[in-house]
Design a protein around this motif. Sequence first.
Motif, short mmCIF file in Angstrom:
data_model
loop_
_atom_site.label_atom_id
_atom_site.label_comp_id
_atom_site.label_asym_id
_atom_site.label_seq_id
_atom_site.Cartn_x
_atom_site.Cartn_y
_atom_site.Cartn_z
N THR A 77 -35.29 13.78 -26.56
CA THR A 77 -35.07 14.91 -27.45
C THR A 77 -35.97 14.77 -28.67
N LEU A 78 -36.39 15.90 -29.21
CA LEU A 78 -37.25 15.93 -30.39
C LEU A 78 -36.70 16.93 -31.39
N GLU A 79 -36.76 16.56 -32.66
CA GLU A 79 -36.34 17.49 -33.71
C GLU A 79 -37.04 17.11 -35.01
N VAL A 80 -37.48 18.11 -35.75
CA VAL A 80 -37.91 17.92 -37.13
C VAL A 80 -36.88 18.62 -38.00
N THR A 81 -36.21 17.87 -38.86
CA THR A 81 -35.13 18.43 -39.66
C THR A 81 -35.69 19.30 -40.79
N ASP A 82 -34.80 20.03 -41.44
CA ASP A 82 -35.21 20.88 -42.56
C ASP A 82 -35.82 20.07 -43.70
N ARG A 83 -35.47 18.80 -43.77
CA ARG A 83 -35.99 17.94 -44.84
C ARG A 83 -37.24 17.16 -44.39
#
Length: 215
Positions: free
Chosen positions: A113-119
């Motif tokens: 899984t991959l995610e770039v958070t809002d921060r």
Amino acid sequence: MKNLFILLMLTPMLAMAQGLNEQGASLDALVPQGWAHQEATGDLNKDGLPDLVIIATPNHKDKILVRDDGYEINMNTPQLAIYFGKQGGGYKLFKQYPDLIPARDEYCIVETTLEVTDRGALRLGVSMFMTAGSADTGGPTYTFRFQNGDFYLIGKDEMEFSRYSGKATEVSENYLTWKRQQKDFNMFRDNDSEVREKWTRLKRRPLQRLGDFNL
């Protein structure tokens, strides 16, 4: 005729050497045709430009297993690559990690899984599922932050789960506060009172960089 012979000899070698491009205007310009991939976007280095993270799995035929029923299992090693956005558009490679993520095999499925958070933090998860021989499944999710010119591990979340008993353990470690939370519960029981929670302090140590260890 001689040049044609050389070209025919080089073609398979060129196909094997094919990899992710170092820069391009879009995702399609970076990933070779036929490679399975997933991606996430966000501002990782806080420069106001969208960045791109890719996990792409090659389709080299020597690493593809064909079962008797015709089903194909791609056992090529997934490639992780981080691209920073460029002024005017497009992306340029920051770093590529060719051996970070394990390849799947005939009996073990690897999911990412991959995610770039809002921060602007990068969250990368790797879980393994055995098709035979084990009832346990799960895996860690790592959180990295870009600082001091590289990506450093600032957190790790992991859950282990038995498909037979429902017994589960969830662990969360924060390497900025150096605290560890552990929860033990049963996935088959909807009762918060049965959740056992424990907090401990972690020993401080230098933060690990992305690429310093295999996932």
